[in-house]
Design an enzyme around this catalytic site. Structure first.
Site, PDB file in Angstrom:
ATOM      1  N   HIS A  17     -31.477 -42.458  73.103  1.00 50.28           N
ATOM      2  CA  HIS A  17     -30.607 -41.152  72.803  1.00 50.28           C
ATOM      3  C   HIS A  17     -28.940 -41.299  73.083  1.00 50.28           C
ATOM      4  CE1 HIS A  17     -34.752 -39.712  73.615  1.00 50.28           C
ATOM      5  NE2 HIS A  17     -34.531 -38.812  72.939  1.00 50.28           N
TER       6      HIS A  17
ATOM      7  N   CYS B  69     -35.380 -40.475  67.696  1.00 53.48           N
ATOM      8  CA  CYS B  69     -35.603 -41.245  68.756  1.00 53.48           C
ATOM      9  C   CYS B  69     -37.045 -42.208  68.641  1.00 53.48           C
ATOM     10  CB  CYS B  69     -35.749 -40.728  70.150  1.00 53.48           C
ATOM     11  SG  CYS B  69     -37.008 -39.242  70.101  1.00 53.48           S
TER      12      CYS B  69
ATOM     13  N   ASP C 109     -33.525 -46.188  76.778  1.00 53.80           N
ATOM     14  CA  ASP C 109     -33.472 -44.778  76.184  1.00 53.80           C
ATOM     15  C   ASP C 109     -32.628 -44.570  74.784  1.00 53.80           C
ATOM     16  OD1 ASP C 109     -32.454 -42.071  75.580  1.00 53.80           O
ATOM     17  OD2 ASP C 109     -32.122 -41.392  77.548  1.00 53.80           O
TER      18      ASP C 109
END
Length: 220
Positions: A177, A51, A175
């Protein structure tokens, strides 16, 4: 192999503000485009460790688009090699699944783009509100995307804006992810599933420390 033509560009555009117009006191956003890099977007399965690299690639894409208009952010391996070259990491780091955080991202942005970064440390999530003015100032002055990481909340994410309203303060979080090939996600799904969203600052881990990496490059 980069599929940057398939990555979502400025995926945050169209996300509704977290409060009605009448309740918003101040909002500050990135200026210019960036691409949404996420787990697996280049065919490499980096779930669980990539990440920070993906967030760095997103920040790097903004810088490339600002300066040259092209987009070839460093690969995950290229990032690892740069960290070995700067002697931040041992040679064994190349090809590993070692994490990177705000400090490494700052080193890489300096190495790849000659852009210095400011690191802002927040001792715990409960004190994020003390940095809201700093974040507004960053987006107003530079307009560059920022990175946010922490310790017990160790997820890396890009921050694309800050909003202050009657009900509180919010960060616009991108994000990394989401897992899928480049081009597997459309903007509407990214919005609906919350891969880019406004998060109230008290929704972050109140006990975790946080670091912000603020690239000191102004949008054109």
């Amino acid at each position: 192999m980069h599929h940057s033509n398939e990555l979502l560009r400025s995926v945050h555009q169209g996300v509704p503000f977290p409060e009605p117009e009448s309740g918003i006191c101040r909002r500050s956003l990135i200026r210019g485009d960036c691409l949404y890099y996420h787990y697996g977007c280049d065919g490499l399965d980096d779930r669980g460790w990539g990440c920070g690299y993906r967030t760095l690639q997103t920040l790097s894409s903004w810088m490339r688009l600002q300066t040259s208009g092209e987009n070839t952010p460093p690969t995950l391996r290229g990032i690892q090699e740069a960290l070995v070259k700067t002697e931040d990491k041992p040679a064994s780091f190349v090809g590993s699944r070692g994490w990177i955080g705000s400090f490494e991202i700052a080193l890489c942005l300096d190495s790849f783009h000659q852009v210095p970064c400011k690191i802002v440390h927040v001792r715990r999530g409960a004190e994020l509100q003390n940095q809201i003015a700093e974040l507004h100032g960053h987006f107003d002055r530079f307009g560059s995307p920022a990175m946010m990481g922490g310790d017990s909340d160790n997820a890396s994410r890009a921050i694309l804006g800050v909003c202050s309203g009657e009900r509180g303060h919010y960060l616009l979080v991108l994000d990394p992810h989401y897992f899928g090939a480049g081009g597997s996600l459309v903007k509407e799904t990214a919005h609906a599933e919350g891969w880019v969203s406004w998060r109230k600052i008290d929704s972050f881990d109140q006990g975790s420390f946080y670091n912000f990496c603020l690239p000191q490059l102004a949008a054109k």
